[in-house]
Motif scaffolding. Structure first.
Motif, mmCIF file in Angstrom:
data_model
loop_
_atom_site.group_PDB
_atom_site.id
_atom_site.type_symbol
_atom_site.label_atom_id
_atom_site.label_comp_id
_atom_site.label_asym_id
_atom_site.label_seq_id
_atom_site.Cartn_x
_atom_site.Cartn_y
_atom_site.Cartn_z
ATOM 1 N N LEU A 3 0.898 -1.310 0.095
ATOM 2 C CA LEU A 3 0.124 0.080 0.056
ATOM 3 C C LEU A 3 0.952 1.244 0.093
ATOM 4 O O LEU A 3 0.693 2.390 -0.854
ATOM 5 C CB LEU A 3 -0.966 -0.048 1.305
ATOM 6 N N LEU A 4 1.743 1.218 0.930
ATOM 7 C CA LEU A 4 2.878 2.491 1.067
ATOM 8 C C LEU A 4 3.418 2.732 -0.373
ATOM 9 O O LEU A 4 3.720 3.703 -0.904
ATOM 10 C CB LEU A 4 3.637 2.382 1.991
ATOM 11 N N GLY A 5 4.044 1.479 -0.904
ATOM 12 C CA GLY A 5 4.760 1.557 -2.260
ATOM 13 C C GLY A 5 3.873 2.109 -3.265
ATOM 14 O O GLY A 5 4.139 2.826 -3.981
ATOM 15 N N ALA A 6 2.486 1.630 -3.355
ATOM 16 C CA ALA A 6 1.614 2.411 -4.465
ATOM 17 C C ALA A 6 1.388 3.712 -4.062
ATOM 18 O O ALA A 6 1.178 4.566 -5.111
ATOM 19 C CB ALA A 6 0.173 1.599 -4.054
ATOM 20 N N CYS A 7 1.287 4.195 -2.923
ATOM 21 C CA CYS A 7 1.352 5.606 -2.616
ATOM 22 C C CYS A 7 2.347 6.355 -3.147
ATOM 23 O O CYS A 7 2.376 7.258 -3.716
ATOM 24 C CB CYS A 7 0.957 5.854 -1.021
ATOM 25 N N ALA A 8 3.613 5.938 -2.825
ATOM 26 C CA ALA A 8 4.703 6.234 -3.430
ATOM 27 C C ALA A 8 5.023 6.601 -4.895
ATOM 28 O O ALA A 8 5.281 7.871 -5.547
ATOM 29 C CB ALA A 8 6.213 5.659 -2.962
ATOM 30 N N PHE A 9 4.620 5.549 -5.314
ATOM 31 C CA PHE A 9 4.497 5.480 -6.915
ATOM 32 C C PHE A 9 3.524 6.587 -7.607
ATOM 33 O O PHE A 9 4.060 7.445 -8.266
ATOM 34 C CB PHE A 9 3.883 4.059 -7.684
ATOM 35 N N VAL A 10 2.394 6.713 -6.727
ATOM 36 C CA VAL A 10 1.360 7.762 -7.570
ATOM 37 C C VAL A 10 1.930 9.052 -7.181
ATOM 38 O O VAL A 10 1.737 10.011 -7.924
ATOM 39 C CB VAL A 10 -0.070 7.640 -6.839
#
Length: 159
Positions: free
Chosen positions: A148-155
């Motif tokens: 989830l945090l990885g997805a947030c960083a990518f976005v």
């Protein structure tokens, strides 16, 4: 600003990480609890069935593709350093690759492999199952948060 191919990779990695976070979240919040409520042999059989099925499902494609995209994003972040954007790209890639992908390979998969060798009707199965549920779920929480945090960083790197 990043290159168009990098932006496409960021979108795809964000979607992959987000989808995987959802799968992991479901396991952490209700699937493993439901299995724990079953008789030991049935809970073990259900998880063994999932372990066999998941490696032949679209999940594994998404899991591996997101890892490959994360590697690509990390390389692009380093080669074409763009300050805070590159930091976000590296953060997303590291979260997915280390805390989600690598933890899966180092912790969850070996637990699954050991469970697959277990006969749910054996005397020791109740203790093994209890330990498995606690350990596997603990590492699954890590995968959930990291994805989830990885997805947030990518976005965030996209903006």
């Amino acid at each position: 600003m990043t290159f168009p191919i990098t932006n496409i990779a960021l979108v795809m990695a964000a979607l992959g990480s987000g989808l995987l976070a959802g799968v992991y979240f479901a396991f952490s919040t209700f699937i493993m609890q439901a299995f724990a409520r079953l008789p030991v042999d049935q809970g073990i059989a259900a998880m063994q069935s999932i372990n066999t099925t998941i490696v032949r499902s679209p999940f594994i494609v998404l899991f591996l593709l997101t890892a490959a995209l994360s590697v690509f994003i990390a390389v692009m972040a380093i080669v074409y350093w763009r300050g805070s954007i590159s930091v976000l790209m590296l953060t997303g890639a590291a979260l997915y690759l280390v805390a989600s992908f690598l933890s899966t390979m180092v912790f969850n998969v070996p637990l699954n492999d050991a469970l697959d060798k277990l006969d749910g009707r054996s005397v020791e199965s109740a203790q093994v199952w209890s330990t498995y549920l606690a350990d596997w779920t603990r590492w699954n929480h890590v995968r959930t948060a990291a994805s989830l945090l990885g997805a947030c960083a990518f976005v965030r790197a996209l903006f």
